[in-house]
Scaffold this active site. Structure first.
Site, PDB file in Angstrom:
ATOM      1  N   LYS A 182      33.231  33.897  26.951  1.00  0.00           N
ATOM      2  CA  LYS A 182      34.330  34.106  26.008  1.00  0.00           C
ATOM      3  C   LYS A 182      35.633  33.965  26.781  1.00  0.00           C
ATOM      4  O   LYS A 182      36.004  34.840  27.562  1.00  0.00           O
ATOM      5  CB  LYS A 182      34.222  35.484  25.362  1.00  0.00           C
ATOM      6  N   GLY A 234      40.326  41.274  33.829  1.00  0.00           N
ATOM      7  CA  GLY A 234      41.490  41.449  32.977  1.00  0.00           C
ATOM      8  C   GLY A 234      42.202  42.740  33.292  1.00  0.00           C
ATOM      9  O   GLY A 234      42.102  43.274  34.407  1.00  0.00           O
ATOM     10  N   SER A 235      42.903  43.262  32.313  1.00  0.00           N
ATOM     11  CA  SER A 235      43.721  44.453  32.536  1.00  0.00           C
ATOM     12  C   SER A 235      42.861  45.700  32.652  1.00  0.00           C
ATOM     13  O   SER A 235      41.749  45.775  32.119  1.00  0.00           O
ATOM     14  CB  SER A 235      44.711  44.626  31.381  1.00  0.00           C
ATOM     15  N   THR A 236      43.394  46.686  33.356  1.00  0.00           N
ATOM     16  CA  THR A 236      42.700  47.963  33.487  1.00  0.00           C
ATOM     17  C   THR A 236      42.539  48.635  32.129  1.00  0.00           C
ATOM     18  O   THR A 236      41.504  49.263  31.851  1.00  0.00           O
ATOM     19  CB  THR A 236      43.468  48.878  34.460  1.00  0.00           C
ATOM     20  N   GLY A 239      39.686  47.016  30.470  1.00  0.00           N
ATOM     21  CA  GLY A 239      38.507  47.340  31.261  1.00  0.00           C
ATOM     22  C   GLY A 239      37.965  48.725  30.952  1.00  0.00           C
ATOM     23  O   GLY A 239      36.745  48.932  30.874  1.00  0.00           O
ATOM     24  N   GLU A 256      36.665  43.516  37.071  1.00  0.00           N
ATOM     25  CA  GLU A 256      37.676  43.169  38.074  1.00  0.00           C
ATOM     26  C   GLU A 256      39.009  43.284  37.359  1.00  0.00           C
ATOM     27  O   GLU A 256      39.328  42.478  36.487  1.00  0.00           O
ATOM     28  CB  GLU A 256      37.417  41.758  38.603  1.00  0.00           C
ATOM     29  N   CYS A 290      45.940  38.914  40.254  1.00  0.00           N
ATOM     30  CA  CYS A 290      45.630  40.350  40.304  1.00  0.00           C
ATOM     31  C   CYS A 290      45.803  40.950  41.693  1.00  0.00           C
ATOM     32  O   CYS A 290      46.237  42.094  41.829  1.00  0.00           O
ATOM     33  CB  CYS A 290      44.214  40.590  39.793  1.00  0.00           C
ATOM     34  N   GLU A 390      51.599  47.616  37.163  1.00  0.00           N
ATOM     35  CA  GLU A 390      51.392  46.183  37.343  1.00  0.00           C
ATOM     36  C   GLU A 390      52.282  45.406  36.382  1.00  0.00           C
ATOM     37  O   GLU A 390      52.224  45.604  35.171  1.00  0.00           O
ATOM     38  CB  GLU A 390      49.923  45.829  37.092  1.00  0.00           C
TER      39      GLU A 390
END
Length: 488
Positions: A182, A234-236, A239, A256, A290, A390
């Site tokens: 995806k 992707g983003s925390t 995640g 990650e 990242c 970030e």
């Protein structure tokens, strides 16, 4: 008619392009021009179910798991050749999707092919059976076997839309898993090149499948009962949500996530060398990487010198048309990301940081496109939002430290732990200092991922490891078979 024009209405599963039944489409916008240049279908739950069914049939019914890892490796080498042969088409699509400069995107096919070839060579690692004698029962031993988990859902980000799929795809394939990929909504087209390559390479139908869908629909993929493994970059924030979903389902997940890495400049650093390195180690892909070391930690004795070196390097780096071979800084990948970056620049100014270069407003001569001014902030305290959160754009902060232990304290004073580097002329001492930093990887005078070494985040930067033989473990499960006799 180009491959792009032919396939933008379709999904790919079961070895062929198939019309989506949703009737809903997602626009693809060129961030350098703000023009919509393509559309892709937004798959619905029925589409996703069909893609997972195709992957499941290839895994269980057609035997991708049952052939040897070496045989799977042969397929992967053919895929690598076909993928690399499409390098220029791939580069053009990625640059049009997310604005990454063409000099960077031209590396994508080679990097992906390299990952496929590297993991294709680890067949013996996958198929090897460990025989382990009982330490307390003579004449008995245990065989430890690796088995593929099954169908893996690979969820990709928009910043490196191919590389961060291949880092998952290659170990999944050699392990014997089949996959449903995806891509991010912003970058849904580039992986169609991979599907073309998979057909040309003769991969069995259903081993690799592609669905484009919105963030609202991806839950149907993650929670599908036939999906045995999830891998996400992707983003925390996202995640955490996926971790909750997978935790409830007892489904293994590799995450990650974000980063706010530190680049520690020691007192003995070669300033000229550091200045030449800063755009690569701290602002790669216009800051949309990242592991970028976006916090520059400078000794008080050389603070002004470091600020001047960073500001000069950033100011003199070309920004503009990402199809220009000389461009290093392109646009933010989307309007949403552009708004995030420009808002953080305002926050930094409101927090009292000094703008050493850049600042608010649009770059001169760039009146359209999602271009933010590459910005360096000085007089930054590590507690400021611009030092803790970030930003994912061309923004650096320079934070002073008193001594080396203070530098270690500041580097570790972050919710993230993904990358980082140390600049010093005493590289052995730099490595000793690096071991004190709470992060998944560090570089001494440079930073680059090694295909053969594990990569992953600590703290809020993720769960699990990718790259290296360790990357295969996420796609396998272990079985112990206890036997009588001497270990073979």
């Amino acid at each position: 008619m180009t491959a792009l024009e032919m396939y933008t209405d379709d999904l790919f599963y079961g070895g062929q392009w198939v019309k989506s039944g949703s009737g809903v489409f997602v626009d693809v916008t060129d961030p350098a021009t703000e023009e919509i240049w393509a559309q892709v279908p937004a798959a619905d739950e029925a589409d996703i179910n069909k893609a997972v069914a195709a992957a499941s049939a290839a895994f269980r019914g057609k035997g991708w798991r049952d052939i040897s890892a070496d045989e799977r490796g042969n397929y992967m080498r053919k895929l690598a050749d076909e993928f690399e042969a499409r390098a220029e088409a791939l580069a053009n699509i990625i640059t049009s999707e997310n604005g990454t400069p063409i000099s960077e995107t031209r590396l994508a096919a080679g990097h992906g092919a390299g990952l496929l070839r590297y993991y294709a060579g680890l067949g013996d690692f996958v198929d090897k059976t460990d025989s382990r004698p009982y330490p307390d029962r003579p004449g008995h031993y245990t065989e430890v076997h690796r088995h593929p988990r099954g169908v893996a859902a690979l969820i990709a980000p928009w910043n490196y839309p191919v590389a961060l799929v291949m880092i998952k795809l290659a170990p999944a394939l050699i392990a014997g898993c089949t996959v449903v990929i995806k891509p991010a909504s912003e970058t849904p087209l580039d992986l169609r090149i991979l599907m073309e390559a998979s057909v040309a390479a003769g991969l069995p139908e259903g081993v690799i499948n592609l669905v484009t869908c919105t963030r609202h629909t991806v839950g149907a993929l993650v929670e599908h009962p036939d999906v045995a493994k999830v891998a996400f970059t992707g983003s925390t924030e996202v995640g955490r949500f996926l971790a909750e979903q997978c935790g409830r389902l007892l489904k293994p997940v590799t995450l990650e996530l974000g980063g706010k890495s530190a680049s520690i400049v020691l007192e003995d650093a070669d300033m000229e060398f550091f200045a030449k390195s800063v755009t690569r180690t701290s602002l790669r892909n216009t800051g949309q990487t990242c592991y970028n070391a976006t916090r520059i930690l400078a000794p008080q004795s050389r603070y002004d010198e470091v600020v001047d070196a960073v500001a000069s390097a950033v100011k003199s780096t070309q920004q503009g048309d990402p199809f220009d071979e000389k461009t290093v800084f392109g646009p933010s990948a989307s309007k949403k990301q552009f708004d995030t970056v420009t808002n953080y620049i305002k926050i930094g100014q409101e927090e009292g940081a000094r703008v050493a270069t850049g600042g608010s407003g649009r770059p001169e001569g760039l009146d359209r496109g999602y271009f933010a001014k590459p910005t360096v902030f000085a007089n930054v305290d590590n507690s400021m939002r611009v030092a803790q959160e970030e930003i994912f754009g061309p923004v650096l902060v320079v934070v002073p430290y008193k001594d080396e232990q203070d530098a270690v304290r500041i580097a570790n004073q972050s919710p993230y732990g993904l990358g980082g580097n140390i600049f010093t002329t005493d590289t052995d001492h730099g490595a000793e200092l690096a071991a004190q930093i709470e992060t998944g990887s560090m570089g001494i005078n440079f930073y680059a991922s090694n295909l053969a070494a594990p990569f992953g985040g600590w703290k809020d930067s993720g769960v699990g490891m990718e790259y290296g033989p360790e990357g295969i473990n996420a796609y396998t499960r272990l079985q112990s078979i206890h036997r009588v006799g001497e270990a073979k």
